[in-house]
Design an enzyme around this catalytic site. Structure first.
Site, PDB file in Angstrom:
ATOM      1  N   GLN A 100       0.861  -1.174   0.000  1.00 14.07           N
ATOM      2  CA  GLN A 100       0.000   0.000   0.000  1.00 14.07           C
ATOM      3  C   GLN A 100       0.898   1.224   0.000  1.00 14.07           C
ATOM      4  O   GLN A 100       2.003   1.204   0.553  1.00 14.07           O
ATOM      5  CB  GLN A 100      -0.939  -0.004   1.219  1.00 14.07           C
ATOM      6  CG  GLN A 100      -2.104  -0.981   1.062  1.00 14.07           C
ATOM      7  CD  GLN A 100      -2.986  -1.061   2.299  1.00 14.07           C
ATOM      8  OE1 GLN A 100      -2.689  -1.830   3.199  1.00 14.07           O
ATOM      9  NE2 GLN A 100      -4.052  -0.276   2.327  1.00 14.07           N
ATOM     10  N   SER A 101       0.432   2.297  -0.612  1.00 12.85           N
ATOM     11  CA  SER A 101       1.323   3.409  -0.941  1.00 12.85           C
ATOM     12  C   SER A 101       1.830   4.174   0.266  1.00 12.85           C
ATOM     13  O   SER A 101       2.977   4.627   0.286  1.00 12.85           O
ATOM     14  CB  SER A 101       0.620   4.373  -1.905  1.00 12.85           C
ATOM     15  OG  SER A 101       0.328   3.711  -3.120  1.00 12.85           O
ATOM     16  N   THR A 102       1.003   4.369   1.287  1.00  8.79           N
ATOM     17  CA  THR A 102       1.402   5.189   2.432  1.00  8.79           C
ATOM     18  C   THR A 102       1.045   4.488   3.731  1.00  8.79           C
ATOM     19  O   THR A 102       0.176   3.610   3.761  1.00  8.79           O
ATOM     20  CB  THR A 102       0.704   6.564   2.403  1.00  8.79           C
ATOM     21  OG1 THR A 102      -0.717   6.374   2.533  1.00  8.79           O
ATOM     22  CG2 THR A 102       1.001   7.290   1.090  1.00  8.79           C
ATOM     23  N   GLN A 107      -2.608   4.870   4.626  1.00 10.42           N
ATOM     24  CA  GLN A 107      -3.487   3.866   4.034  1.00 10.42           C
ATOM     25  C   GLN A 107      -3.439   2.559   4.832  1.00 10.42           C
ATOM     26  O   GLN A 107      -4.464   1.909   5.031  1.00 10.42           O
ATOM     27  CB  GLN A 107      -3.097   3.615   2.583  1.00 10.42           C
ATOM     28  CG  GLN A 107      -3.360   4.773   1.648  1.00 10.42           C
ATOM     29  CD  GLN A 107      -2.987   4.446   0.216  1.00 10.42           C
ATOM     30  OE1 GLN A 107      -2.485   3.361  -0.076  1.00 10.42           O
ATOM     31  NE2 GLN A 107      -3.212   5.383  -0.683  1.00 10.42           N
TER      32      GLN A 107
END
Length: 447
Positions: free
Chosen positions: A20-22, A25
């Site tokens: 997941q990107s961050t 998230q």
């Protein structure tokens, strides 16, 4: 069991890749994380023994635009390349990578080692033409989706910025009021420190001298942090050059709302985005400039003058003919001596033990024309002594009056520094009184 899954695949590992990107998230979108972990159960249902299922989840919270910093993705590529993996599983193609180059590289390696690709839609064999087309389309669509999301988000931000309503972390000296408007910090100590920095730059002329003034007088510099769990927290610490130059370069202190002063440039090495470089844009390329948007510390004209002064203070030699600040050294006339032959500025050169003997040389012709010789060179001791004698002879009563005026200005600066300390003492007394009141109330409750 799907006909594409053969015994040769089941004899090797099935790797479930999570990303997941961050970190936000990961913390907030738990459902997506749970769905990715559930792929291990799907691999078990497709025939892999649980002991043969590996979960790679160290890339949670990392962007898929590049493979830099994604250790598990590199582990996955290495394991697939060694033929240790029978299938790789991810929720969708974007989990592996947002870059088409990285996606197709993974597909090529999977095809060479006969490794299946499995997502929530189906099972794909990279050696099958139809499956290869679908996988290629999925990678293209992931890249297109990212591009579309970026355009929508950037368009919305720019539209809001044009109205002066896009809120960013305010610089030290400003806070947002309950209505969301940018106002001057209510802490008088913060305001006094900011105003003192601008005042000292008017007098001293360089950011380094301003920083040294704060350090010599032991005046702390404020900073408000706007991270999560630290929103608006005020910290006091020693002034450093970076904070002073950032203060002087920021047009927000003129009461101007500005957006788009910088842009990000991807630095590509060996076909990979290694880092993102922040580039400062010239003023005519700023996207939004709204004057008189909030209360100011200095005028717009003073801000432009400060920027020009900082540019002139740069020690880098440019070809625009601007006067630059001389660097350290014994030579008295750095940057002031003009070559009698070509009219260009001469540079100091130092010789002897410890560089105790100075000479002025004209090397501009060599730099511009490629000539290896020196246009003109002269010893510096005689010239420096002649100039020093001439200056001392020229001192008169008027110059003494000017010197007294400078001493008076220094006294005013000392008073400003004392005011800053008085504000700190007042804040300390207030906090001590408040602690005493709280302790008294607590004792009353206990009794």
């Amino acid at each position: 069991m799907n006909s594409k899954i053969r015994t040769s695949h089941l004899e090797r590992r099935a790797v479930v890749y999570l990303r997941q990107s961050t970190l936000t998230q990961v913390e907030s979108h738990r459902e997506s994380t749970d769905r990715q972990y559930a792929l291990a159960d799907r691999a078990s249902g497709l025939g892999w023994d649980k002991s043969q299922i590996s979960v790679f989840d160290n890339d949670l919270g990392k962007s898929g635009q590049t493979t830099t910093g994604r250790e598990d993705f590199h582990r996955l590529m290495a394991a697939v390349g060694l033929g240790e993996v029978g299938a790789v599983l991810a929720l969708e193609a974007s989990r592996f990578s947002r870059s088409q180059a990285d996606w197709h590289k993974l597909i090529d390696i999977c095809a060479l080692t006969d490794t299946l690709v499995i997502d929530h839609d189906g099972i794909y064999d990279p050696n099958d033409f139809n499956d290869r087309v679908i996988l290629g389309f999925k990678g293209t669509w992931s890249h297109t989706e990212l591009h579309g999301m970026r355009l929508r988000l950037q368009g919305a931000k720019l539209n809001k910025a044009k109205k002066g309503e896009l809120r960013c972390s305010p610089p030290t000296g400003y806070v947002y009021d309950p209505e969301g408007k940018l106002v001057i910090d209510p802490d008088e100590g913060v305001v006094a420190a900011i105003k003192l920095a601008f005042q000292q730059f008017r007098v001293l002329g360089t950011a380094f001298k301003v920083m040294r003034y704060f350090c010599i007088n032991d005046i702390p510099f404020p900073r408000r942090r706007w991270r999560q769990k630290q929103i608006g927290t005020l910290y006091w610490g020693p002034a450093n050059l970076s904070r002073i130059t950032t203060l002087l370069h920021n047009p927000t202190y003129t009461g101007t709302y500005v957006y788009g002063r910088r842009r990000c440039i991807n630095v590509i090495e060996d076909g990979q985005i290694k880092k993102v470089k922040i580039q400062t844009l010239p003023q005519d390329e700023w996207k939004v400039i709204i004057h008189n948007a909030h209360e100011a510390y200095i005028s717009w004209e003073e801000y432009l003058s400060n920027c020009e002064r900082l540019k002139q203070n740069s020690p880098v030699s440019l070809s625009d003919g601007c006067q630059r600040t001389p660097r350290e050294g014994f030579a008295l006339l750095q940057g002031l001596v003009i070559c009698g032959k070509c009219g260009r500025k001469m540079s100091p050169r130092y010789h002897g033990n410890g560089g105790c003997r100075a000479a002025y040389e004209c090397t501009q012709a060599r730099k511009q024309d490629g000539n290896m010789g020196v246009c003109w060179s002269v010893a510096g001791a005689a010239i420096d002594k002649a100039i020093a004698d001439h200056v001392l002879e020229a001192i008169s009563s008027e110059q003494l009056d000017i010197s007294l005026a400078v001493l008076s200005e220094l006294d005013d600066q000392a008073q400003e520094a004392d005011k800053t300390w008085q504000l700190r003492l007042e804040r300390g007394r207030y906090e001590a009184d408040r602690a005493i009141v709280n302790m008294t109330q607590l004792n009353q409750k206990i009794v």
